[in-house]
Design an enzyme around this catalytic site. Structure first.
Site, short mmCIF file in Angstrom:
data_model
loop_
_atom_site.label_atom_id
_atom_site.label_comp_id
_atom_site.label_asym_id
_atom_site.label_seq_id
_atom_site.Cartn_x
_atom_site.Cartn_y
_atom_site.Cartn_z
N GLU A 1 -42.63 -72.80 -83.76
CA GLU A 1 -43.97 -72.76 -84.35
C GLU A 1 -45.04 -73.03 -83.29
O GLU A 1 -46.14 -72.48 -83.36
CB GLU A 1 -44.05 -73.77 -85.49
CG GLU A 1 -45.20 -73.55 -86.45
CD GLU A 1 -45.07 -72.28 -87.31
OE1 GLU A 1 -43.98 -71.66 -87.35
OE2 GLU A 1 -46.08 -71.89 -87.93
N HIS B 1 -43.96 -65.90 -81.81
CA HIS B 1 -42.53 -66.14 -82.07
C HIS B 1 -41.67 -65.15 -81.26
O HIS B 1 -40.67 -65.52 -80.65
CB HIS B 1 -42.21 -65.94 -83.56
CG HIS B 1 -42.61 -67.07 -84.45
ND1 HIS B 1 -42.21 -68.37 -84.24
CD2 HIS B 1 -43.36 -67.10 -85.59
CE1 HIS B 1 -42.69 -69.15 -85.21
NE2 HIS B 1 -43.39 -68.40 -86.04
N HIS C 1 -49.61 -64.13 -84.60
CA HIS C 1 -48.71 -65.26 -84.87
C HIS C 1 -47.25 -64.87 -84.63
O HIS C 1 -46.53 -65.53 -83.87
CB HIS C 1 -48.92 -65.70 -86.32
CG HIS C 1 -48.09 -66.87 -86.75
ND1 HIS C 1 -48.56 -68.16 -86.74
CD2 HIS C 1 -46.82 -66.95 -87.20
CE1 HIS C 1 -47.62 -68.99 -87.16
NE2 HIS C 1 -46.55 -68.27 -87.46
N GLU C 2 -46.83 -63.78 -85.25
CA GLU C 2 -45.42 -63.36 -85.11
C GLU C 2 -45.12 -62.93 -83.68
O GLU C 2 -43.99 -63.08 -83.20
CB GLU C 2 -45.09 -62.23 -86.09
CG GLU C 2 -45.32 -62.55 -87.57
CD GLU C 2 -44.63 -63.80 -88.07
OE1 GLU C 2 -43.62 -64.23 -87.44
OE2 GLU C 2 -45.09 -64.39 -89.06
#
Lengths: 494, 494
Positions: free
Chosen positions: B291, B265, B261-262
């Site tokens: 997001e 980003h 997830h990160e």
């Protein structure tokens, strides 16, 4: 205390906060930043420095300084330091500051190559430009400091002592060394060679030991970190001080003694007067004062007979092997070994000042216009030979070894030896004030020494210049006799 | 491009550098700072924010903005974003900004206690003050944005989409979910329960795996770091992006999926247009866009059948034990499990939007003056029950669970679901453009997806608002149908 002074305290606190941000970013760059962050980091630091300079040199700052008044010793000292900082910042024209930054940066880059190739001619024109701009800066600063140009540069690293004080102190040391060095070498040669310390020394074991010893010195890790970096240093801020070291698994002592050294610096920052945080008077007294604090921990306390009696068994327990190499006497033969050499950063306690004396004299001549950059290698080798009886085989082991001049730092070198001498003087005063001091060190307990230093040095902030700080703590200005007594006792007792 | 615009580029670059310093200090505080540094860190960050605000609201900035002109799509967009940022900064009176900062801080502190005790009454008066000031801010911002007060708050998190777009999209989702959730649950219940994954999962093994997967996603560790923190996040700057996670030795997937997830980003930050670095148009397009990038990596790509076929054997090799639990089908039963629950951050992909829809409607009513803070718990429980058929047993598992409102963040919640929907829409467009996409993912190769996102999203910076960015990348504005198709395929195929 009038309104203008109150506003000034806010202005200086804001500038100090920019400095705190810079300090953390410097630590980050040295300890954890991935290489790809370097270019942006340079831009960030330049922006923060530029903003701080604008705040310092703003018309509002000048008018508040003109109007301000403050009573009481600390406030008066604080206001005087504010005026000093602002007049130093405004004395240098922006064009000169920028030209210096560019020249220093260009010279430092070329120096890395010149040192690798031992080719002074490569860097000479760049260094000449650095020296030229340093001379201009020194002259500009002299108009506001009332000091000589060279002393005006020294003043930016350590307030309250100048070349006129330093020269006779260094001359006395030179005279002492001429006799002491061959005697110390003869005494050492007459003793058995040190038993090798049985390695390897696992990095994790070293790290745990370093952390424990930093805590013994007095570092509280709720307000500190210990990390690794290529060049060990003490950074961060008083509330969050960050020391670094590096671990060599073939060397038991380098990281540990380095951490003890940086812990001395860190303890100074931690002990600064909290009620004056972010004010000029709440900062450390200068670089020589700072070095006195790292060296009193590393050289005076940690290499004392008392502490060696404590650390020897601890090292033996940590690293194992036979007991004999870890006996205090054998450790002393390692950690107090005298050896003439060409490289300052590898020098022992006795010969280190000779490296500094040489640089002090040469940089003073460069700034005074009495020595041309082109003549530096010859003057270096001649001076080195006179002080230590050896001639550097090449400039890489001579005048190219240090970054300082090539990065525009003139007037800084004396701090190392002033710090070493002050450390001896402070240790002597501490021993006189605290008769049980060595008994404590023999238990691995730095508390009495730390408490004494907090009161006499750390807690004084920048209220006093170097000589006044020593007067306050020891009853006299810098006196090389205490350092010489210390060396005599440690190296010249057959 | 005139002189005023050139000066503005320098002004904004300087403000951006202050922001970079803040970003690094935030990372430091979360990842490495000793607790004793917290108070000073707060002061440092406040000083940097204050200086940035002064630079943004200076008369010189205003006069340059009045004079500036810029040609070309990117420069014109950049200038428009400069005007937008400056008018937002000047729209809020300093007294209101300071009152909000104080109210948010006080409320957040009390909220921690209120949540621990599940006592809404404790925090209600503080939250009422926060809401009152947020309403004042929203009204002030509305005078310059030309948007409604609530949309003016949303606009500070994500430009280019407002409540009038969001409400029908969320209504469509609510209608879909009413039917889909019981069906998905029935389908899931009819299948065998997932085999437990055989732990424990050593942190060091997890860490190496996380690093490898971040690299597969496209993170280059010469420009990035992976560290640990209590609340995982992506921080730093484009040239030096810093992601964090935390390792639970009883949980094989939490750290890994968090890092994926990160990394999404981080990839967005790394792919921003370098030639517009430190300019408003060179930033990410907003929080919903951000997001979408974390979720396209974590939810769309990493939980796809293709990637599960790759990661399953890798996990088995890393953690050992029997092979069956690591089979893609079993991993899917763990990583795509649907379970109604009270806590947003624990929610699955299908029910997560319900948590967001509830908050969107409630915060819109709070800002619109249609809901009093005192009535929040009742409205929450009623809305939650309607959306997910469960009534929270207490306010800790209801309206007290999130920090956001208690810290003054209104208008942010929609970003989570707008991002999830945009991720599905982008993934569908990427699959259409790249027929071999799933084959690549089955090899653990994110390169085609990453390159497509770089071109369509990352490299666009903030040139386009949310809806225009989606039009650019997918040919249409946000369309919940793509998300619904994705969920239908993943959860509703018996």
């Amino acid at each position: 205390m009038n309104d203008a002074y109150r506003r000034l305290k806010d202005r200086f606190a804001r500038i100090a906060l920019l400095g705190e941000a810079q300090a953390m970013l410097h630590w980050d760059a040295a300890a954890v930043m991935p290489p790809g962050g370097a270019e942006s980091r340079g831009e960030q630091l330049a922006a923060l420095a530029g903003l701080a300079h604008e705040l310092m040199t703003s018309p509002a700052m000048a008018s508040d300084l003109a109007e301000a008044s403050a009573e009481g010793e600390w406030d008066a000292a604080n206001l005087a330091l504010m005026r000093h900082a602002q007049s130093r910042a405004t004395a240098l024209p922006t064009a000169l500051v920028e030209a210096s930054a560019r020249a220093n940066s260009a010279c430092e880059t070329v120096w890395r190559e010149a040192r690798a190739k031992s080719d002074f001619a490569l860097v000479a024109p760049y260094l000449a430009e650095v020296v030229k701009l340093q001379r201009e800066s020194a002259a500009a600063l002299a108009t506001i400091t009332g000091l000589s140009p060279y002393d005006s540069l020294m003043d930016s690293y350590q307030r309250g002592i100048g070349a006129a004080d330093v020269e006779p102190i260094f001359a006395a040391y030179e005279a002492f060394l001429a006799d002491a060095l061959p005697r110390a070498e003869a005494i050492q040669a007459a003793k058995p060679a040190p038993l090798p310390l049985p390695g390897p020394f696992p990095a994790a074991t070293q790290k745990a030991l370093c952390r424990e010893m930093a805590e013994r010195v007095g570092l509280d890790f709720t307000h500190a970190r210990l990390d690794e970096s290529l060049h060990p240093f003490c950074g961060g801020i008083p509330a969050d001080v960050r020391i670094t070291t590096r671990y060599d698994e073939a060397n038991a002592a380098q990281a540990l003694l380095g951490v003890l050294h940086e812990s001395g610096h860190a303890l100074y920052e931690r002990g600064l007067p909290a009620e004056w945080a972010r004010q000029p008077v709440g900062e450390a007294a200068g670089m020589a004062a700072h070095e006195s604090q790292s060296l009193i921990v590393e050289m005076q306390a940690s290499r004392s007979d008392a502490f060696l009696g404590f650390i020897g068994p601890r090292l033996h327990a940590a690293f194992g092997g036979a007991a004999e190499p870890w006996a205090p006497g054998n450790l002393a033969r390692h950690w107090r070994r005298v050896a003439r050499g060409f490289i300052r950063v590898d020098a022992d306690e006795l010969t280190y000042p000779a490296h500094v004396i040489l640089r002090f004299r040469l940089e003073r001549a460069l700034i005074g216009g009495d020595l041309a950059v082109a003549d530096l290698p010859g003057a270096w080798n001649e001076g080195f030979s006179r002080l230590l009886g050896l001639t550097p085989p090449d400039d890489a082991q001579g005048c190219l070894q240090d970054i300082h001049w090539h990065d525009g730092a003139f007037g800084y070198f004396p701090s190392y030896t002033l710090g070493a001498m002050a450390a001896a003087q402070l240790m002597r005063a501490a021993r006189a004030a605290l008769p049980g001091l060595d008994d404590s060190l023999a238990q691995g307990d730095f508390t009495p020494l730390r408490d004494w230093l907090r009161e006499k040095v750390h807690g004084q902030g920048a209220r006093l210049g170097f000589q006044d700080l020593l007067r306050h703590a020891t009853g006299k200005p810098l006196d090389p006799a205490d350092f010489i007594s210390h060396l005599t006792e440690r190296y010249l007792q057959g």
